[in-house]
Design a protein around this motif. Structure first.
Motif, PDB file in Angstrom:
ATOM      1  N   PRO A  30       0.973  -1.192  -0.011  1.00  0.00           N
ATOM      2  CA  PRO A  30       0.001   0.012   0.047  1.00  0.00           C
ATOM      3  C   PRO A  30       0.761   1.324  -0.141  1.00  0.00           C
ATOM      4  O   PRO A  30       0.501   2.247  -0.641  1.00  0.00           O
ATOM      5  CB  PRO A  30      -0.733  -0.175   1.248  1.00  0.00           C
ATOM      6  CG  PRO A  30      -0.148  -1.305   2.113  1.00  0.00           C
ATOM      7  CD  PRO A  30       0.630  -1.946   0.846  1.00  0.00           C
ATOM      8  N   VAL A  31       2.195   1.281   0.586  1.00  0.00           N
ATOM      9  CA  VAL A  31       2.973   2.389   0.475  1.00  0.00           C
ATOM     10  C   VAL A  31       3.371   2.627  -1.038  1.00  0.00           C
ATOM     11  O   VAL A  31       3.254   3.825  -1.380  1.00  0.00           O
ATOM     12  CB  VAL A  31       4.130   2.259   1.368  1.00  0.00           C
ATOM     13  CG1 VAL A  31       5.198   3.052   1.343  1.00  0.00           C
ATOM     14  CG2 VAL A  31       3.759   2.142   2.989  1.00  0.00           C
ATOM     15  N   LEU A  32       3.632   1.759  -1.540  1.00  0.00           N
ATOM     16  CA  LEU A  32       4.325   2.058  -2.890  1.00  0.00           C
ATOM     17  C   LEU A  32       3.023   2.236  -3.873  1.00  0.00           C
ATOM     18  O   LEU A  32       3.224   3.108  -4.466  1.00  0.00           O
ATOM     19  CB  LEU A  32       4.679   0.599  -3.546  1.00  0.00           C
ATOM     20  CG  LEU A  32       6.064  -0.028  -2.671  1.00  0.00           C
ATOM     21  CD1 LEU A  32       6.700  -1.160  -3.458  1.00  0.00           C
ATOM     22  CD2 LEU A  32       7.072   1.222  -2.650  1.00  0.00           C
ATOM     23  N   TYR A  33       1.859   1.550  -3.735  1.00  0.00           N
ATOM     24  CA  TYR A  33       1.004   2.053  -4.913  1.00  0.00           C
ATOM     25  C   TYR A  33       0.225   3.277  -4.480  1.00  0.00           C
ATOM     26  O   TYR A  33      -0.203   3.750  -5.346  1.00  0.00           O
ATOM     27  CB  TYR A  33      -0.216   0.790  -5.224  1.00  0.00           C
ATOM     28  CG  TYR A  33      -0.995   0.514  -3.929  1.00  0.00           C
ATOM     29  CD1 TYR A  33      -2.252   1.021  -3.213  1.00  0.00           C
ATOM     30  CD2 TYR A  33      -0.815  -1.013  -3.716  1.00  0.00           C
ATOM     31  CE1 TYR A  33      -2.890   0.549  -2.381  1.00  0.00           C
ATOM     32  CE2 TYR A  33      -1.712  -1.533  -2.556  1.00  0.00           C
ATOM     33  CZ  TYR A  33      -2.742  -0.759  -1.900  1.00  0.00           C
ATOM     34  OH  TYR A  33      -3.367  -1.354  -0.874  1.00  0.00           O
ATOM     35  N   SER A  34       0.355   3.718  -3.159  1.00  0.00           N
ATOM     36  CA  SER A  34      -0.357   5.045  -2.643  1.00  0.00           C
ATOM     37  C   SER A  34       0.576   6.066  -3.250  1.00  0.00           C
ATOM     38  O   SER A  34       0.194   7.229  -3.646  1.00  0.00           O
ATOM     39  CB  SER A  34      -0.483   5.045  -1.187  1.00  0.00           C
ATOM     40  OG  SER A  34      -1.423   4.426  -0.691  1.00  0.00           O
ATOM     41  N   GLU A  35       1.904   5.816  -3.337  1.00  0.00           N
ATOM     42  CA  GLU A  35       2.756   6.925  -3.790  1.00  0.00           C
ATOM     43  C   GLU A  35       2.731   7.017  -5.314  1.00  0.00           C
ATOM     44  O   GLU A  35       3.333   7.999  -5.644  1.00  0.00           O
ATOM     45  CB  GLU A  35       4.370   6.597  -3.134  1.00  0.00           C
ATOM     46  CG  GLU A  35       4.437   6.985  -1.707  1.00  0.00           C
ATOM     47  CD  GLU A  35       5.851   6.637  -1.152  1.00  0.00           C
ATOM     48  OE1 GLU A  35       6.739   6.234  -2.120  1.00  0.00           O
ATOM     49  OE2 GLU A  35       6.282   6.849  -0.052  1.00  0.00           O
ATOM     50  N   ALA A  36       2.188   6.093  -5.798  1.00  0.00           N
ATOM     51  CA  ALA A  36       2.542   5.957  -7.431  1.00  0.00           C
ATOM     52  C   ALA A  36       1.245   6.817  -8.015  1.00  0.00           C
ATOM     53  O   ALA A  36       1.270   6.775  -9.151  1.00  0.00           O
ATOM     54  CB  ALA A  36       2.261   4.528  -7.801  1.00  0.00           C
ATOM     55  N   LYS A  37       0.425   6.972  -7.275  1.00  0.00           N
ATOM     56  CA  LYS A  37      -0.608   7.805  -7.745  1.00  0.00           C
ATOM     57  C   LYS A  37      -0.512   9.314  -8.199  1.00  0.00           C
ATOM     58  O   LYS A  37       0.469   9.821  -7.481  1.00  0.00           O
ATOM     59  CB  LYS A  37      -1.893   8.033  -6.695  1.00  0.00           C
ATOM     60  CG  LYS A  37      -2.383   6.506  -6.291  1.00  0.00           C
ATOM     61  CD  LYS A  37      -3.470   6.632  -5.467  1.00  0.00           C
ATOM     62  CE  LYS A  37      -4.301   5.384  -5.149  1.00  0.00           C
ATOM     63  NZ  LYS A  37      -5.064   5.461  -4.216  1.00  0.00           N
TER      64      LYS A  37
END
Length: 201
Positions: free
Chosen positions: A194-201
């Motif tokens: 969730p940290v990675l896909y949240s930052e990718a937004k």
């Protein structure tokens, strides 16, 4: 394929690494890529490099940027280790594909490759505790404590070797069987962490 074969390869990898004792030394795997020996050597090389990365990251003088870089190397190493174990289990699964398990056969929770994972790391412990026993600059008390732990590790080495050989014999005889489960790690996957896909937004 037995425990003696595997442990000898693990020891060879450890000795080869310590010719330079440098985490940046590239692995020079001497075995053909389609040979189980290649995977065993590769597995232990990963473990050996990671062992020393774990030492480096605990330095009280390490710079913050170096610490982050080493931590990321350790994360990648853990992924490489898991991937290699799964490749090893794939090899074992193919070896046993044509064996029919008996109706009374038991599923073994630990696969051959994950048992080899423990054996590989144990060889690293044996090597480094032997180093402590042989250190010329330490006290007798330090050396004796290291020797006591080394003695326990050597007993464990024999126990794990016996367990490994018995597991393979039982699978060959149809008394136990194995399944290959993927580890499905999430932290390196940008679509699952969730940290990675949240930052990718």
């Amino acid at each position: 394929m037995n425990a003696t074969f595997a442990n000898n390869l693990f020891r060879q990898s450890i000795q080869d690494y310590h010719l330079t004792d440098n985490v940046d030394t590239p692995a020079n795997n001497p075995f053909p890529a389609d040979d189980i020996a290649f995977l065993l050597y590769q597995k232990n090389w990963i473990d050996t490099v990671q062992w020393h990365l774990e030492d480096i990251i605990r330095s009280p003088t390490i710079r913050p940027d170096e610490l982050v870089a080493v931590k990321r190397r350790i994360d990648q190493s853990n992924q490489d280790r898991t991937d290699t174990v799964e490749q090893m289990d794939g090899w074992f699964f193919e070896q046993f594909r044509d064996i029919t398990a008996k109706p009374t056969a038991r599923l073994n929770s630990e696969t051959p490759a994950w048992l080899l994972d423990r054996m590989s790391i144990l060889q690293l412990k044996v090597y480094h505790f032997q180093e402590q026993v042989d250190r010329p600059s330490v006290s007798d008390e330090h050396r004796q404590k290291a020797q006591q732990k080394l003695t326990v590790l050597l007993e464990q080495e024999q126990d794990l070797a016996r367990c490994f050989d018995e597991l393979l014999d039982d699978i060959r005889n149809g008394d136990r069987y194995m399944k290959v489960y993927r580890q499905m790690k999430m932290y390196n996957d940008p679509t699952l962490n969730p940290v990675l896909y949240s930052e990718a937004k």
